[in-house]
Design a protein around this motif. Structure first.
Motif, PDB file in Angstrom:
ATOM      1  N   GLY A  24       0.835  -1.204   0.000  1.00  0.00           N
ATOM      2  CA  GLY A  24       0.000   0.000   0.000  1.00  0.00           C
ATOM      3  C   GLY A  24       0.863   1.246   0.000  1.00  0.00           C
ATOM      4  N   SER A  25       1.963   1.181   0.753  1.00  0.00           N
ATOM      5  CA  SER A  25       2.888   2.315   0.779  1.00  0.00           C
ATOM      6  C   SER A  25       3.551   2.482  -0.585  1.00  0.00           C
ATOM      7  N   ALA A  26       4.002   1.365  -1.138  1.00  0.00           N
ATOM      8  CA  ALA A  26       4.749   1.434  -2.395  1.00  0.00           C
ATOM      9  C   ALA A  26       3.852   1.869  -3.559  1.00  0.00           C
ATOM     10  N   VAL A  27       2.671   1.284  -3.637  1.00  0.00           N
ATOM     11  CA  VAL A  27       1.779   1.595  -4.757  1.00  0.00           C
ATOM     12  C   VAL A  27       1.046   2.899  -4.466  1.00  0.00           C
ATOM     13  N   GLY A  28       1.293   3.898  -5.293  1.00  0.00           N
ATOM     14  CA  GLY A  28       0.660   5.187  -5.007  1.00  0.00           C
ATOM     15  C   GLY A  28       0.658   6.065  -6.240  1.00  0.00           C
ATOM     16  N   LEU A  29       0.671   7.367  -6.000  1.00  0.00           N
ATOM     17  CA  LEU A  29       0.711   8.313  -7.111  1.00  0.00           C
ATOM     18  C   LEU A  29       1.918   8.035  -7.998  1.00  0.00           C
ATOM     19  N   GLY A  30       2.981   7.528  -7.361  1.00  0.00           N
ATOM     20  CA  GLY A  30       4.187   7.186  -8.110  1.00  0.00           C
ATOM     21  C   GLY A  30       3.880   6.223  -9.241  1.00  0.00           C
ATOM     22  N   ASN A  31       3.043   5.232  -8.971  1.00  0.00           N
ATOM     23  CA  ASN A  31       2.738   4.228  -9.991  1.00  0.00           C
ATOM     24  C   ASN A  31       1.750   4.738 -11.024  1.00  0.00           C
ATOM     25  N   ILE A  32       0.732   5.449 -10.568  1.00  0.00           N
ATOM     26  CA  ILE A  32      -0.392   5.718 -11.462  1.00  0.00           C
ATOM     27  C   ILE A  32      -0.306   7.102 -12.100  1.00  0.00           C
ATOM     28  N   PHE A 107       4.139  17.807  -0.856  1.00  0.00           N
ATOM     29  CA  PHE A 107       3.651  17.950  -2.241  1.00  0.00           C
ATOM     30  C   PHE A 107       2.757  16.789  -2.656  1.00  0.00           C
ATOM     31  N   TYR A 108       2.980  15.641  -2.010  1.00  0.00           N
ATOM     32  CA  TYR A 108       2.150  14.464  -2.315  1.00  0.00           C
ATOM     33  C   TYR A 108       0.682  14.746  -1.986  1.00  0.00           C
ATOM     34  N   GLY A 109       0.473  15.415  -0.852  1.00  0.00           N
ATOM     35  CA  GLY A 109      -0.895  15.732  -0.435  1.00  0.00           C
ATOM     36  C   GLY A 109      -1.601  16.657  -1.419  1.00  0.00           C
ATOM     37  N   PHE A 228      13.415   4.505  -6.276  1.00  0.00           N
ATOM     38  CA  PHE A 228      13.338   4.751  -4.829  1.00  0.00           C
ATOM     39  C   PHE A 228      11.964   5.257  -4.427  1.00  0.00           C
ATOM     40  N   PHE A 229      11.483   6.225  -5.179  1.00  0.00           N
ATOM     41  CA  PHE A 229      10.199   6.835  -4.847  1.00  0.00           C
ATOM     42  C   PHE A 229       9.087   5.795  -4.897  1.00  0.00           C
ATOM     43  N   SER A 230       9.083   5.022  -5.967  1.00  0.00           N
ATOM     44  CA  SER A 230       7.986   4.080  -6.164  1.00  0.00           C
ATOM     45  C   SER A 230       8.006   2.956  -5.134  1.00  0.00           C
ATOM     46  N   LEU A 231       9.200   2.508  -4.752  1.00  0.00           N
ATOM     47  CA  LEU A 231       9.265   1.431  -3.760  1.00  0.00           C
ATOM     48  C   LEU A 231       9.220   1.967  -2.330  1.00  0.00           C
ATOM     49  N   SER A 232       9.053   3.255  -2.154  1.00  0.00           N
ATOM     50  CA  SER A 232       9.028   3.890  -0.814  1.00  0.00           C
ATOM     51  C   SER A 232      10.345   3.697  -0.079  1.00  0.00           C
ATOM     52  N   LEU A 233      11.455   3.855  -0.791  1.00  0.00           N
ATOM     53  CA  LEU A 233      12.757   3.603  -0.164  1.00  0.00           C
ATOM     54  C   LEU A 233      13.560   4.872   0.048  1.00  0.00           C
ATOM     55  N   GLY A 234      14.513   4.783   0.960  1.00  0.00           N
ATOM     56  CA  GLY A 234      15.499   5.837   1.108  1.00  0.00           C
ATOM     57  C   GLY A 234      15.188   6.853   2.189  1.00  0.00           C
ATOM     58  N   MET A 235      14.010   6.747   2.823  1.00  0.00           N
ATOM     59  CA  MET A 235      13.745   7.719   3.894  1.00  0.00           C
ATOM     60  C   MET A 235      13.182   7.052   5.145  1.00  0.00           C
ATOM     61  N   GLY A 236      13.280   5.727   5.199  1.00  0.00           N
ATOM     62  CA  GLY A 236      12.923   5.067   6.455  1.00  0.00           C
ATOM     63  C   GLY A 236      11.460   4.684   6.593  1.00  0.00           C
ATOM     64  N   THR A 237      10.686   4.796   5.532  1.00  0.00           N
ATOM     65  CA  THR A 237       9.292   4.335   5.616  1.00  0.00           C
ATOM     66  C   THR A 237       9.264   2.842   5.919  1.00  0.00           C
ATOM     67  N   LEU A 238      10.085   2.100   5.179  1.00  0.00           N
ATOM     68  CA  LEU A 238      10.044   0.656   5.379  1.00  0.00           C
ATOM     69  C   LEU A 238      10.902   0.220   6.567  1.00  0.00           C
TER      70      LEU A 238
END
Ligand code: PFF
Length: 461
Positions: A24-32, A107-109, A228-238
Motif C-alpha cells: 500500500g505504501s509502495a503503490v501510489g501516485l508514483g505508480n499511477i 507535495f504528495y498531499g 526509490f520513490f515508487s518502492l518507498s525507499l530511502g527515507m525510512g518508511t520501510l
C-alpha cells in the motif's frame, strides 16, 4: 524482549496485513500518476528497462535492508540508527529520512487533493462536452486557484491523519487490507477497457519496445529516483514498517512480494494509460498533466467513459491514501518515540504542519509562481530534491550501513530469523549493498545533477 517492546509500540497482526501495508505504501501516485508520464517524457520502453534494472539491482536489496534494520532495532527511522550504531553519526541518515518524509508528503498531499477533486468532478460529469483546450484550462486554472486545491489537500491530509491516529493495526493495517484489494480490482477493470480500445497496440509498443537512443542521463537519474520513490525507499518508511513486523516473518520474501506488486501495478497503470493515449492520438510526453488533462479527454471519447473516469480517480485517491499514511507514520513514529509525544498529539502536529508546507506547494502553482529556484517553482523544487536527491542518497547510506556497518553476520542473523530460514542470496545481497548500490547511486546522482545544472545554465542564455 523484542516481541514485548513491539507489542507496546504497535505491530502488524498478520502476514497479509504486512504485505497490504507495505505494498500500500509502495503503490501510489508514483505508480499511477508519475510512472506513465515520466515513461512518456523519457521515451518509453528504454526508460522502463533501465528502471527495472535499478529495481532488481538496487531497489530490492535496499528494501530488504530497510525491513531488516527496522525489525532488528524496533524503532523509528531515526531511533533505529541510534540504537544499532550508538555514538556514531549514522543517525543522520534517519534524520534526513524524517525530513524527506516531511517534504514528500507536503507535495504528495497536493496531488492527492487534485485526485480527490477530480473524483468529484468526474461524478458531476464536469468533463462532458469540453474540448481538449478547455480541459487543459480546466486543470491549469484549478491548480493555480488559491482556495480550492488547498481545501482538497487539507481534506486529504485530514483523512491521512485520521487513519494514522487509529494506530498501526487498527488504522494503517486495517485500511490497507481494505483498500489494496479495491485498488487491484479497479485497476484490472480499467486495464481491460483500455486494452480493448481500437489502436491500443501502439501504446503497448511504446511501453515495451525500447529505443535506447532516446535515453539521456537525466532519464537515467529519473529512473533511479523513481525506483526509490515508487518502492518507498530511502527515507525510512520501510524501516518504520519493518519495526512493526513480527520475528517469524520472512523479510526477504516479503520484500520480493512488495517489489513485484509495485512493479506489476506500475506496468498495469502504464497499460491503462498509454494505450488509451495512443488510441486517441494524444501526446504521451504531456508531463504531470497526463492523468488530469489527457485522461479526461480520453474518457470523453471512449464508450462508458463517464463510469471509467469515476473509477479511475477513485483508484488514484485510494492509491495515494495508503501511501500517504506510510509517509506520515515516519514522522509520527519519530515524534512519539524520540520526543515522547502521544500518537494523537504527534499525528495532529505532523499532519497540520505538513499541510501548511503543502499549502505553499499548492500556491506555487499560481499566486506564488514567481518564487523560482534553479528554474523550478516551489512544488517542482520539493519534488525534484526529495525524489532525485534525498531518496537516492538515503538509499546510499542505508546500503553502506547494512553492507559495511552491520555486515554479513548480523544481517544474516536477522534476515534468517536466527537461523530458521536459509538465505541463499546473502552473498549477492551483501555485494550489492557494499558496491553496486552505492557506486551506481553515486555516479547516477552526480551525472544527473550535473546535467540538470548545465541545462539550467544553458536555458539562461
Ligand atoms: N511509493 C509511493 C508512490 O509510489 O506513490 C510514494 C512514497 C511513499 C515515496 C513512501 C516514499 C515513501 F517513503
Amino acid at each position: 524482549m523484542a516481541g514485548n517492546s513491539a507489542s507496546v509500540r504497535g505491530s502488524f497482526g498478520s502476514k497479509f496485513g504486512v504485505i497490504a501495508a507495505a505494498a500500500g505504501s509502495a503503490v501510489g501516485l508514483g505508480n499511477i500518476w508519475k510512472f506513465p508520464y515520466i515513461t512518456g517524457v523519457y521515451g518509453g520502453a528504454a526508460f522502463l528497462f533501465v528502471y527495472l534494472g535499478f529495481i532488481v539491482a538496487i531497489g530490492l536489496p535496499v528494501m530488504i535492508s530497510e525491513f531488516t534494520i527496522g525489525r532488528k532495532a524496533r524503532k523509528n527511522a531515526f531511533g533505529s540508527f541510534k540504537k544499532l550504531a550508538p555514538k556514531t553519526p549514522w543517525y543522520v541518515t534517519g534524520f534526513l529520512g524524517v525530513g524527506a518524509a516531511y517534504l514528500i508528503l507536503s507535495f504528495y498531499g497536493v496531488v492527492a487533493g487534485w485526485a480527490m477533486n477530480y473524483t468529484v468532478e468526474a461524478l458531476k460529469g464536469s468533463f462532458n462536452g469540453k474540448t481538449p483546450d478547455e480541459l487543459t484550462s480546466f486543470f491549469t486554472s484549478f491548480i493555480a486557484s488559491p482556495f480550492k486545491p488547498i481545501f482538497w489537500q487539507l481534506s486529504f491530509m485530514f483523512l491521512t491523519g485520521l487513519i494514522v491516529i487509529m494506530g498501526v493495526q487498527k488504522g494503517i493495517e486495517r485500511y490497507s487490507k481494505l483498500l489494496m484489494p479495491l485498488l487491484v480490482v479497479i485497476l484490472i477493470i480499467l486495464m481491460f477497457r483500455s486494452m480493448t480500445l481500437p489502436g491500443a497496440s501502439k501504446g503497448l509498443a511504446f511501453l515495451f519496445k525500447p529505443d535506447f537512443s532516446k535515453l539521456t542521463w537525466e532519464g537515467v537519474l529519473s529512473a533511479l529516483g523513481h525506483a526509490f520513490f515508487s518502492l518507498s525507499l530511502g527515507m525510512g518508511t520501510l524501516i518504520t514498517y519493518g519495526s512493526y513486523i513480527n520475528n517469524k516473518n520472512n523479510l526477504g520474501k516479503t520484500a520480493l512480494q512488495v517489489t513485484l506488486a509495485d512493479t506489476v501495478i506500475a506496468i498495469f497503470a502504464g497499460m491503462v494509460i498509454l494505450p488509451a493515449v495512443f488510441a486517441f492520438n494524444i501526446e504521451p510526453g504531456a508531463g504531470p498533466g497526463l492523468v488530469f488533462i489527457t485522461l479526461p479527454n480520453v474518457f470523453l471519447q471512449m464508450p462508458g467513459g463517464y463510469f471509467f473516469s469515476i473509477l479511475f480517480f477513485i483508484l488514484l485517491t485510494v492509491a495515494a491514501l495508503t501511501s500517504s499514511i506510510s509517509i506520515l507514520e515516519v514522522v509520527v513514529a519519530f515524534l512519539s518515540e524520540e520526543l515522547k509525544m502521544s500518537r494523537r498529539i504527534a499525528t495532529i502536529l505532523a499532519a497540520s504542519s505538513i499541510a501548511l508546507v503543502g499549502a505553499f506547494c499548492s500556491l506555487s502553482m499560481g499566486h506564488l509562481d514567481y518564487a523560482i529556484f534553479l528554474g523550478k517553482n516551489f512544488f517542482d523544487t520539493v519534488d525534484f530534491f526529495s525524489a532525485n536527491i534525498f531518496l537516492p542518497f538515503g538509499g546510499l547510506f542505508i546500503s553502506l550501513f547494512m553492507g559495511w556497518h552491520l555486515g554479513r553476520k548480523k544481517t544474516l542473523k536477522e534476515l534468517s530469523n536466527h537461523g530458521e530460514i536459509k538465505i541463499w542470496y546473502i552473498k549477492p545481497l551483501i555485494f550489492s549493498l557494499r558496491f553496486i548500490a552505492p557506486i551506481a547511486i553515486f555516479i547516477v546522482s552526480i551525472y544527473g545533477i550535473y546535467e540538470n545544472v548545465v541545462s539550467y545554465l544553458a536555458s539562461l542564455n
